[in-house]
Design a protein around this motif. Sequence first.
Motif, PDB file in Angstrom:
ATOM      1  N   ALA A  69       0.512  -1.119  -0.507  1.00  0.00           N
ATOM      2  CA  ALA A  69       0.009   0.161  -0.090  1.00  0.00           C
ATOM      3  C   ALA A  69       1.037   1.469  -0.354  1.00  0.00           C
ATOM      4  N   ARG A  70       1.584   1.598   0.905  1.00  0.00           N
ATOM      5  CA  ARG A  70       2.589   2.341   0.596  1.00  0.00           C
ATOM      6  C   ARG A  70       3.716   2.360  -0.575  1.00  0.00           C
ATOM      7  N   ALA A  71       3.937   1.807  -1.107  1.00  0.00           N
ATOM      8  CA  ALA A  71       4.390   1.752  -2.662  1.00  0.00           C
ATOM      9  C   ALA A  71       3.582   2.072  -3.373  1.00  0.00           C
ATOM     10  N   MET A  72       2.453   1.825  -3.793  1.00  0.00           N
ATOM     11  CA  MET A  72       1.380   2.284  -4.037  1.00  0.00           C
ATOM     12  C   MET A  72       0.930   3.299  -3.934  1.00  0.00           C
ATOM     13  N   ARG A  73       0.631   3.835  -2.888  1.00  0.00           N
ATOM     14  CA  ARG A  73       1.124   6.003  -2.907  1.00  0.00           C
ATOM     15  C   ARG A  73       2.243   6.697  -3.199  1.00  0.00           C
ATOM     16  N   ALA A  74       3.106   6.007  -2.991  1.00  0.00           N
ATOM     17  CA  ALA A  74       4.347   6.947  -3.650  1.00  0.00           C
ATOM     18  C   ALA A  74       4.510   6.884  -5.098  1.00  0.00           C
ATOM     19  N   ALA A  75       3.639   5.823  -6.111  1.00  0.00           N
ATOM     20  CA  ALA A  75       4.097   5.324  -7.074  1.00  0.00           C
ATOM     21  C   ALA A  75       2.637   6.503  -7.534  1.00  0.00           C
ATOM     22  N   GLY A  76       1.617   7.077  -6.575  1.00  0.00           N
ATOM     23  CA  GLY A  76       0.391   8.212  -7.394  1.00  0.00           C
ATOM     24  C   GLY A  76      -0.635   7.228  -7.262  1.00  0.00           C
ATOM     25  N   LEU A  77      -0.868   6.466  -6.603  1.00  0.00           N
ATOM     26  CA  LEU A  77      -2.215   5.087  -6.752  1.00  0.00           C
ATOM     27  C   LEU A  77      -2.895   5.974  -5.243  1.00  0.00           C
ATOM     28  N   GLU A  78      -4.254   5.339  -5.207  1.00  0.00           N
ATOM     29  CA  GLU A  78      -4.749   5.264  -4.186  1.00  0.00           C
ATOM     30  C   GLU A  78      -5.297   3.719  -3.668  1.00  0.00           C
TER      31      GLU A  78
END
Length: 291
Positions: free
Chosen positions: A254-263
Amino acid sequence: MVWTEVSIEVRRSQVERVAAVLLGDCPQGFSETVAGRRRVLRVYMVPGRSARRTLGRLRRNLRRLRPPGRITTRRIPDEPWREAWKAHARPVHVGRITVLPSWWGGAVDRGHLIVRIDPGMAFGSGEHATTQLCLEAVDERIRPAHTVIDVGTGSGILAIAAARAGARRVMAIDNDPIAVGVARANVRANRVGRRVVVRQAGTLRGLRTRADLILANLTPETLQPLLVDALRRLRPTGLLVGSGFGAGRLRGVARAMRAAGLEPVAVRRRRGWCAVYAVAARPRKRPAGRP
């Protein structure tokens, strides 16, 4: 043909770590069965120099785990191996989708979307929880005229299911040439070749397709480098489904997704495995009066 069966017996708590090693060293995939309080992961290889190298690398990587899994190997002639699968393979039902081996002659509920996949050298016969989590998304989310990208397609099961569910176009990619060949054969056998294209690729960068749904049944180590490109390939209302990891890796994914611009917007769980649903994050509004 003679196959080499590699069996790794592990504790339930070790399954995710050993599965990550297996998918890194054996991209054709593995099967998972329950043996009391333990799990047995199996992978099949064609004997030869390549198999010996893969097995040696697998042993070295597993020794780094504490405790390591117990590895056993045996050789199985082709026909007994296939007959053993036939004896144990059963339909897999996920929503409207039913996955069947080609030899299944039993009754199937009317109105089900049939996907015929034989157990083989590529990952995805429908029995593993991560595949079922992705099939849930296919069953619930796909609408007519949708475009789907299946990353790490393996046997092609998710791509075929997406076409059966009504997707207009499906792009299935995998970096393993064996998986690509198996997926293409399965696409032809299921008669969805007009809507499903299978391509050998390890990334999303070369694709121009914009998708309503991206399916990524991958380990976190394989998924995370793809996230920025996955965001670029999503349509504004599109959904990314990332599966292939246990609860212990959920926060990191989830942290990696947020860093990539995904929620991340939802988490699905099945037998200790997880899938995260994510959409493009909305830009934060600046406070009034500030540039």
